[in-house]
Enzyme design. Structure first.
Site, PDB file in Angstrom:
ATOM      1  CB  SER A   1      -0.896  -0.085   1.424  1.00 33.15           C
ATOM      2  OG  SER A   1      -0.032  -0.140   2.447  1.00 33.15           O
TER       3      SER A   1
ATOM      4  CD  GLU B   1       0.171   7.704   5.291  1.00 36.56           C
ATOM      5  OE1 GLU B   1      -0.199   6.553   5.814  1.00 36.56           O
ATOM      6  OE2 GLU B   1       0.801   8.582   5.817  1.00 36.56           O
TER       7      GLU B   1
ATOM      8  NE  ARG C   1      -2.593  11.756  20.883  1.00 35.92           N
ATOM      9  CZ  ARG C   1      -1.763  11.895  21.592  1.00 35.92           C
ATOM     10  NH1 ARG C   1      -1.892  11.543  23.039  1.00 35.92           N
ATOM     11  NH2 ARG C   1      -0.629  12.422  21.160  1.00 35.92           N
TER      12      ARG C   1
ATOM     13  CG  ASP D   1       1.671  13.095  16.551  1.00 37.40           C
ATOM     14  OD1 ASP D   1       1.460  12.511  17.772  1.00 37.40           O
ATOM     15  OD2 ASP D   1       2.401  12.696  15.944  1.00 37.40           O
TER      16      ASP D   1
ATOM     17  CD  GLN E   1       3.976   7.150  13.291  1.00 41.32           C
ATOM     18  OE1 GLN E   1       4.522   7.763  12.651  1.00 41.32           O
ATOM     19  NE2 GLN E   1       2.773   7.526  13.490  1.00 41.32           N
TER      20      GLN E   1
ATOM     21  CG  PHE F   1       9.789  12.647   8.033  1.00 39.03           C
ATOM     22  CD1 PHE F   1       8.835  13.884   8.489  1.00 39.03           C
ATOM     23  CD2 PHE F   1      10.142  12.596   6.706  1.00 39.03           C
ATOM     24  CE1 PHE F   1       8.245  14.395   7.433  1.00 39.03           C
ATOM     25  CE2 PHE F   1       9.254  13.156   5.762  1.00 39.03           C
ATOM     26  CZ  PHE F   1       8.549  14.129   6.145  1.00 39.03           C
TER      27      PHE F   1
ATOM     28  CG  HIS G   1       1.309   1.983   4.656  1.00 40.55           C
ATOM     29  ND1 HIS G   1       0.050   2.010   3.719  1.00 40.55           N
ATOM     30  CD2 HIS G   1       1.301   3.294   5.017  1.00 40.55           C
ATOM     31  CE1 HIS G   1      -0.522   3.204   3.710  1.00 40.55           C
ATOM     32  NE2 HIS G   1       0.397   4.016   4.625  1.00 40.55           N
TER      33      HIS G   1
END
Length: 289
Positions: free
Chosen positions: A16, A18, A108, A110, A180, A220, A270
């Site tokens: 996948s 992003e 959630r 950041d 992550q 990052f 991903h």
């Protein structure tokens, strides 16, 4: 077969991609060129990062809607709790459903100042991703994904707490997780072991960021709490600042990590594309050979 069914039947390794919402017309042209090139790889799904403020969120929703309506790509909607009321979040969930999306990535999120900034709940909002998962599941038959942290979350630096939180999200109805970015495969293995020790069987898909610029990946990594092994920094230093050589070495590092993770039993990969196609395309081709 839905994404969740494919994962739980362990049918094959999933792939996948992003993207993030572009900031201007030039960025939008670059993004759609990337989408056009990567679409032919037939990924299992794509997603668009959910912005931390109103204008970014609107761009996310618009891009997600276009991907769903104008391409053949299975599109997963992103959603966070940041600075939004329960009523607004519910509207977004219902709009995703109206647009035909039945997969949602619920996190959630950041605060705009970064993941180490103290969390501030919206006065009429949600406290955490567990509550967000519960809300999404209450609005329809969605396949829900959540975030996972191979390296400890920078707000508390407690890997055992991260495992308990992921387990709570699974108990709330989450059906898969995406990590992550990280660079040490042992971090992924240890995360899976911690979660499994709590009786949680949730499939955990590694998130892979191809290194195309050293400064960017360092930034990052600092934001996400990911540790960059000294061996990787040393290999990148060998490029001597040559951008093409950095991309070549970074792509090779991502290939090696991806291959090791698949060998370790990861259910999918991903890719955080950064709206560029070359590195992701190259890694995908290498893995499929």
């Amino acid at each position: 077969m839905s994404l969740c069914s494919t994962l739980h039947h362990n049918a094959r390794v999933l792939y996948s991609f992003e993207f993030f919402p572009p900031k201007d017309d030039e960025g939008e042209q670059q993004l759609w060129a990337t989408i056009k090139k990567l679409q032919v790889l037939n990924p299992d799904f794509v997603s668009v990062t959910y912005g931390a403020n109103g204008s970014q969120r609107e761009r996310t929703l618009e891009l997600t809607r276009r991907l769903q309506g104008e391409t053949s790509l299975r599109t997963m909607g992103h959603l966070t709790c940041v600075d939004q009321s329960r009523a607004y979040i519910t509207e977004v969930i219902d709009q995703y459903a109206a647009d035909g999306l039945d997969h949602i990535f619920a996190i959630r999120g950041d605060m705009p100042a970064g993941p180490s900034a103290p969390w501030e709940k919206h006065p009429d909002g949600l406290n955490n991703a567990t509550e967000l998962v519960e809300l999404v599941k209450s609005r329809g038959d969605f396949c829900v994904g959540v975030a996972a942290f191979p390296d400890p979350h920078p707000s508390h630096h407690d890997p055992d707490l991260d495992a308990r939180i992921l387990t709570a999200k699974w108990q709330a109805g989450a059906e898969f997780a995406i990590t992550q970015l990280f660079f040490n495969p042992r971090s992924y293995v240890e995360l899976v072991d911690r979660v499994r020790s709590l009786g949680c069987p949730i499939p955990i898909i590694p998130g892979i960021m191809p290194i195309t610029m050293t400064s960017q990946v360092v930034r990052f990594a600092q934001l996400s709490g990911a540790e960059i092994p000294a061996s990787i920094i040393s290999r990148l230093d060998e490029a001597g600042g040559d951008p093409q050589e950095v991309r070549r070495i970074g792509t090779q590092i991502a290939c090696e990590l991806s291959e090791e993770l698949i060998a370790l039993g990861a259910p999918g990969l991903h890719f955080f594309t950064q709206n560029r196609s070359t590195a992701t395309y190259s890694i995908w081709n290498t893995l499929r050979q």
